[in-house]
Enzyme design. Structure first.
Site, PDB file in Angstrom:
ATOM      1  N   CYS A   1      44.657  41.582  43.741  1.00  0.00           N
ATOM      2  CA  CYS A   1      46.173  41.625  44.200  1.00  0.00           C
ATOM      3  C   CYS A   1      46.702  42.240  42.795  1.00  0.00           C
ATOM      4  O   CYS A   1      47.939  42.836  42.802  1.00  0.00           O
ATOM      5  CB  CYS A   1      46.637  40.441  44.401  1.00  0.00           C
ATOM      6  SG  CYS A   1      46.035  39.024  43.350  1.00  0.00           S
TER       7      CYS A   1
ATOM      8  N   HIS B   1      48.291  34.655  42.535  1.00  0.00           N
ATOM      9  CA  HIS B   1      48.388  35.804  43.194  1.00  0.00           C
ATOM     10  C   HIS B   1      49.284  36.593  42.778  1.00  0.00           C
ATOM     11  O   HIS B   1      50.679  36.011  42.277  1.00  0.00           O
ATOM     12  CB  HIS B   1      48.879  35.415  44.636  1.00  0.00           C
ATOM     13  CG  HIS B   1      48.953  36.550  45.669  1.00  0.00           C
ATOM     14  ND1 HIS B   1      48.033  37.288  45.989  1.00  0.00           N
ATOM     15  CD2 HIS B   1      50.315  37.012  46.131  1.00  0.00           C
ATOM     16  CE1 HIS B   1      48.337  38.130  46.677  1.00  0.00           C
ATOM     17  NE2 HIS B   1      49.690  38.004  46.927  1.00  0.00           N
TER      18      HIS B   1
END
Length: 1232
Positions: free
Chosen positions: A50, A305
């Site tokens: 990510c 994330h």
């Protein structure tokens, strides 16, 4: 690209064999989904990439970078086709980056893949699964690109776009000599801690001067002596694109642990850098930069994330908000649509002759208003057909109720009014989405979260100023950089011709595959059962002849209508005469049963609810073979097993018990069993429960014999025991009401082979009972799995939980009952010996922020000391010995109390096999001492008032120097840490008093700066969930009497005057609701004496006295911040006459209120506010976020469960626990 994996056989009709179930067909490999309404492409996450996706999207939405890369042709970079040739110098990284950018621009897929790009980096699958820091990646990727572009016209691409310089100067106060040093930068790294925002940080770096004087003089080379001097830094050269890295991760040297700085840190959408630059004679616009990308990190310092907010400079995407959300909001705000009468009139007036088939009305309403009747109106107004019947003065139903129209008696004027209103509603619902009028002028921002791309508004960026989900990297571009008009909304602009051809060809291929896949996915297999080939026998339908004639297989497109299906069947069955009715049927153990007829010829098979493999009975709708057929769920035939005494030829009962199958309708009375057996009177017993080797039967009372089989809970395969009432033979029902069958089902365990990668058999079922020894199960599993005999000495069985995690091994010598292994569960056969009776099997992990399944394992003796256990775990983790300690993980997967007695054995501390210990960095305080973190809590507003961070409903208060702005992204409320300032840690004896703790807290350096008052003017709270929790009273009590524990955190609150709370006093925060608004005034402290009882009436009276209001004119409620709910407190139960019952029900300190210190009480003045609702708008937002959070967690658990299931089903080894952090690198060839 996808291979020939699509089914080619699309024959219309095929004969199938009766009873074989669904026709198996290969599921085609679906091509990537097309782009969604934003018309932008995301990037698929390879497992932990990510951070890479967020940076690549930022570079892609930097048009100048993208076009500069596109300008490099194959003559400079080479060709990917030649990359495997030995002498070819192919610059793979820029070529793959070009190709990825072209896919993001032109390829019609929802998400692109970075697999080829990461392969060019030299990354392995392990690297793609490991998460890294995006700031580190930014520097390494730029370095790799510079190396890859050496010798090309793009050799200075990075420097041209991102390079800037900073000059550091030291000016001598004596001779004015200037000593300077210039530094290059590709990104500016700025501090976050103790800084309010980006401009404040730049001011500290490039405006403030550091003065050398007193004991810190500077040695001037010109003066050749120590002199006073001033040191400063300035920005000398500004790049076209400014990258700012925020230092959110720090190290706490007191606690010896890393942490993430989540305090508020603002940054502007446009910034003027002129005050921070060395030269200021340029045009002001040369110093102005606009924000165009924000990379956001969500999580902590050990994981999380990344996603990115990006400004679409070239307007390549469709910046509109989802239509369904808009329709719902419109419906909620429009009273006209809330009236179903008006909405239905508006729909009918759009139809010719104001008439519409009944089965189309619901679909038309759904298309017009965006929501179905059942979701919008059914709860209040009932079914649609019933609503039309009740409003017969307005609507006219045909005799067969097949069509509906408006009554003719409506006057032309009224009809005109209805049309006007209807047009207004429909136009309102079909209006353009908000903001579409100014799409051309509004900044187009998108939230790109891996594969998902969603439009956002510019103001949403403010939500990322603080919190666990907050901005981590900022990207600015010079405001003078203007894009050419031909680049606007033109994704093909400046893309090389060879890439244009490649993307066009790929789009054609994708469209072809989608067409094939769509056709394959929408074709369903139907089983047509022909009525003339069936007869009704023994309660169900059965084929007259063979299955080849009675049932046909038909492949049909589910997007076609029911009328199309009926027409196709008519064409196939040339012999058919008369009416044709299609009904859903189902094969049950008794035979074929018909359920409901299919209606609505205009509806598609999807809308009707026909699934793949559905059984369709084709008949006239009334009878089969002259017999009227019962249909529906109520009369579904049940195949039951009836046990009774056998009869001889003369009808006399024998002693032998026989079992015979019988079919009965589900809605028939149970007494029908006696009739079918020709028994005039008898007792029927149902099978109720089974224990080992026995079956238990329950007699049906005589008054319940008229109840149906379904009401008794009987299903297919259920057993009934029938005993003749006139028989003297009681052998069927011995004492205790239990009938011994002598036969029982065999119990089993599933054993999965987790010893090797490719076994001959992956899993086997082993018969067992609760008394079976584990060793016997293991040996039998090894034999049936055909494994080597050597594995017997080095293997063990380990239970698997529902998520697929391996639990502790079970001892070989124990039985399944002793090992608490349930029959029917799964065990894993693993390498390694099981622990002995004197050993412990322990899980352990590094740090407190761990994920299930990442723990390491160790087997130790239970007599091992905590100190020696810590050494073993540090060695196995590859960590150096130092300041570490152990904590036992509690039931909610968090770090529990530390294991303080290092010389105690694990057995003495009650450590058991299967427990998880956590390695935590930092030393423990000596025995008898506490290390207490101290926080400062400053209430907002006027003296004596409290603005709790739990409250989402207070009006804006006067800001203070330590209070951060509200955090967005945390469900609902401003988090408690926003008003808590960390003062430091206090080492104190457990024998010290609370006054001693307050005195030591006042001696902390930061406390002296805040002018903390004396101990008598401080209120002490424990802190839980980052908010004040338990009030500590009686200042002369010793700390050990409060039972704080070793993880206690204390916050101190200043008071305006001394406070003396008694043991029965409860300190509450009361808030008056503002009439006409869904908000509250600032909270006021209220001391409530509960000496005479903590009843609702007493509290209401105390609140009424405090606010000088009549007690009957107020309503109060307690606020539950974790649920965003208000629970009204009423005094109705005071009328209960029994004192004991009254005391139990009316104690507010018990269920369901659990009233305690610090709770918020909302108050409504009924003289001014008669609204029954206590909630606020932010409560609504908080509940919705909690709902989404719970849904996300559920999806995460399901994904983890599915992933673990796939791993176990392939019998692969367990994933290795996460090791120490690895450095990030990109491998680049030499092109010099």
């Amino acid at each position: 690209m996808f291979g020939d994996l699509f089914e080619e056989d699309y024959s219309s009709v095929s004969n199938n064999q009766y009873g074989k179930g669904k026709k198996l067909k290969a599921k085609p490999l679906e091509p990537p989904a097309p782009r969604e309404f934003t018309n932008l492409s995301g990037i698929r996450n390879q497992g932990g990439t990510c951070y890479l996706n967020s940076l690549l999207q930022t570079l892609h939405f930097t048009p100048e970078f993208r076009e500069a890369l596109f300008s490099l042709g194959p003559e400079e970079l080479g060709s990917l086709e030649d990359k495997d040739k030995p002498d070819a110098k192919v610059r793979i990284i820029p070529l793959q980056l070009q190709r990825l950018f072209a896919q993001l621009l032109l390829l019609d897929q929802s998400a692109a893949s970075t697999a080829d790009l990461t392969d060019s980096f030299g990354w392995t699958s392990n690297e793609e699964m490991r998460q890294h820091d995006v700031q580190e990646l930014n520097r390494i990727l730029f370095s790799a690109l510079e190396t890859s572009l050496v010798g090309t016209s793009g050799h200075d691409l990075i420097n041209r776009l991102y390079h800037g310089t900073v000059v550091n100067q030291i000016v001598c106060k004596e001779c004015k000599n200037i000593s300077e040093k210039q530094e290059d930068f590709l990104d500016l790294t700025v501090a976050v801690k103790n800084v309010s925002g980006l401009e404040d940080a730049l001011w500290n770096m490039y405006v403030e001067e550091e003065v050398f004087d007193c004991d810190n003089l500077y040695h001037c080379g010109t003066c050749d002596r120590l002199v006073k001097a001033a040191k400063s830094a300035k920005l000398r050269k500004l790049p076209p694109f400014l990258t700012v890295s925020l230092l959110r991760f720090n190290f706490d040297f007191v606690k010896c642990e890393r942490y993430k700085e989540t305090s508020c840190y603002t940054f502007p959408l446009r910034i003027n850098l002129k005050p921070f630059c060395e030269q200021s004679e340029l045009n002001d616009l040369d110093y102005v930069y606009d924000l165009f990308s924000v990379i956001i990190h969500k999580g902590g310092c050990y994981g999380g994330h990344y996603h990115v907010y990006i400004k679409d400079v070239d307007h390549l995407g469709n910046w509109q908000f989802h239509e369904a959300d808009r329709n719902l909001k419109t419906l909620e705000n429009e009273e006209d649509v809330d009236d179903p009468l008006t909405a239905l009139k508006a729909v009918l007036l759009q139809e010719e002759n104001n008439l519409i088939p009944m089965d189309q009305l619901g679909q038309k309403l759904l298309k017009k208003i965006g929501i179905s009747w059942n979701k919008k109106y059914r709860k209040q107004h009932g079914p649609l057909r019933k609503f039309l019947q009740l409003h017969s003065q307005t609507f006219l139903l045909s005799s067969d109720e097949g069509t509906v129209s408006l009554q003719k008696k409506l006057s032309a004027q009224a009809e005109s009014d209805f049309q006007s209103n209807g047009q207004q509603i429909l136009q309102m619902l079909a209006s353009k989405p908000p903001g579409s009028e100014d799409n051309a002028t509004c900044p187009h921002w998108f939230d790109i979260n891996d594969s998902r791309v969603q439009p956002i508004k510019e103001k949403d960026i403010e939500q990322q100023f603080q919190g666990k989900e907050s901005a981590y990297m900022l990207f600015y571009r010079k405001s003078q950089l203007q894009r050419p008009p031909e680049a606007r909304a033109n994704p093909r602009y400046r893309v090389p011709c060879h890439l244009l051809k490649e993307m066009d060809a790929a789009n054609v291929e994708l469209q072809r595959k989608r067409t094939e896949c769509d056709s394959a996915n929408n074709n369903i297999e139907l089983h047509l059962h022909m009525g003339p080939h069936y007869h009704f026998f023994n309660g169900a339908l059965h084929p007259v002849s063979g299955p080849m004639e009675s049932m046909w297989g038909l492949t049909f497109d589910k997007r076609k209508t029911l009328g199309d299906l009926q027409q196709s069947i008519f064409q196939l069955l040339e012999f058919w005469e008369g009416d044709m009715v299609l009904s859903v049927a189902k094969r049950v153990p008794a035979g074929l049963h018909v359920y409901q007829a299919l209606h609505g010829n205009e509806l598609t098979l999807c809308e009707v609810g026909i699934a793949d493999g559905e059984d369709i009975f084709v008949w006239n709708g009334v009878e089969v073979g002259g017999v009227q057929i019962p249909t529906g769920v109520d009369c579904e035939p049940l195949l039951l097993h009836v046990l009774h005494l056998e009869t001889d030829g003369d009808g006399r009962r024998r002693g032998q018990v026989v079992e015979s199958p019988h079919v009965f309708p589900a809605n028939a009375e149970v007494g029908a069993v006696l009739t079918s057996l020709a028994i005039p009177a008898g007792v029927i017993l149902t099978h109720s429960a089974r224990s080992a080797g026995e079956e238990s039967w329950t007699p049906i009372p005589r008054e319940s014999m008229q109840r149906t089989f379904r009401e008794h809970g009987l299903r297919d395969g259920s057993s009934l025991l029938v005993q003749d009432a006139y028989s003297d033979d009681n052998s069927l029902l011995p004492q205790g009401g239990k009938w011994i069958t002598g036969v029982s089902e065999s119990d089993w365990l599933e054993v999965r082979n987790l010893c090797q990668l490719e076994p001959e058999e992956k899993q086997v079922k082993i018969s067992a009972t609760v008394n079976t020894v584990v060793f016997d199960i293991r040996i039998k599993a090894i034999e049936e799995l055909k494994l080597m005999k050597e594995i017997v000495e080095n293997s063990c069985l380990r239970p698997l939980d529902r998520n697929g995690k391996l639990l502790r091994p079970v001892p070989d010598s124990s039985t399944l009952e002793e090992a608490e292994v349930k029959l029917g569960s799964s065990l894993g056969l693993c390498l390694g010996k099981a622990p002995t009776s004197s050993q412990l099997f322990l899980f352990f992990a590094l740090g407190s922020d761990i994920q299930p399944g990442t723990e390491m394992e160790v087997i130790v003796e239970e007599t091992l000391s905590v100190r020696d256990c810590l050494k073993i775990m540090l060695e196995k983790s590859g960590l150096p010995r130092g300041a570490w300690h152990l904590r036992k993980m509690d039931w909610c997967y968090e770090a529990g109390e530390p294991l303080c007695e290092e010389d105690a054995t694990l057995k003495e501390l009650m450590i058991c096999s299967g427990d998880t210990l956590l390695l935590i960095e930092g030393e423990l305080p000596p025995p008898g001492f506490l290390k207490v973190p101290i926080w400062w809590h400053q209430p907002q507003g006027p003296p004596g008032r409290w603005e709790s961070e739990d409250r989402p409903h207070s009006t804006p208060a006067q800001s203070s120097c330590w209070r951060a702005a509200s955090t967005q992204g945390v469900p609902g409320h401003v988090p408690a840490e926003a008003s808590l300032l960390y003062l430091g840690d206090v080492d104190i004896s457990e024998d010290a008093t609370l006054v001693d703790l307050k005195s030591q807290a006042r001696a902390l350096p930061l406390a002296s700066e805040l002018a903390v008052p004396g101990p008598a003017l401080l209120r002490a709270w424990t802190v839980e969930d980052k908010r004040p929790s338990r009030l500590l009273r009686a200042e002369q009590r010793q700390l050990k009497e409060y039972k704080l524990g070793r993880r206690a955190t204390i916050c101190l609150e200043p008071l305006q005057r001394e406070e003396h709370l008694g043991p029965q006093d409860v300190l509450l925060r009361t808030q008056m609701r503002i009439p006409g608004q869904r908000t509250y005034s600032l909270a006021v402290d209220l001391v409530w004496d509960t000496t005479h009882g903590s009843t609702a009436g007493a509290l209401r009276q105390r609140v009424a006295d405090s606010y000088a209001l009549p007690v009957e004119e107020i309503e109060i409620a307690k606020y539950f911040p974790e649920k965003f709910e208000w629970l009204p407190i009423s005094s109705w139960n005071q009328q209960v006459t029994k004192k004991k019952k009254k005391k139990k029900q009316d104690n507010l300190q018990g269920a369901p209120y659990y009233l305690k210190d610090g709770d918020t009480i909302g108050i409504k003045n009924l003289l001014l506010d008669d609204d029954e609702d206590f909630s606020t708008i932010r409560d609504d937002i908080g509940k919705e976020k909690l709902k989404q959070l719970a849904l996300g967690k559920r999806h995460s658990r399901e994904a983890l469960r599915a992933q673990n299931g796939d791993v176990l089903s392939s019998a692969g080894p367990r994933a290795r626990p996460r090791g120490p952090e690895a450095s990030l690198s990109i491998h680049v060839g030499s092109f010099r």
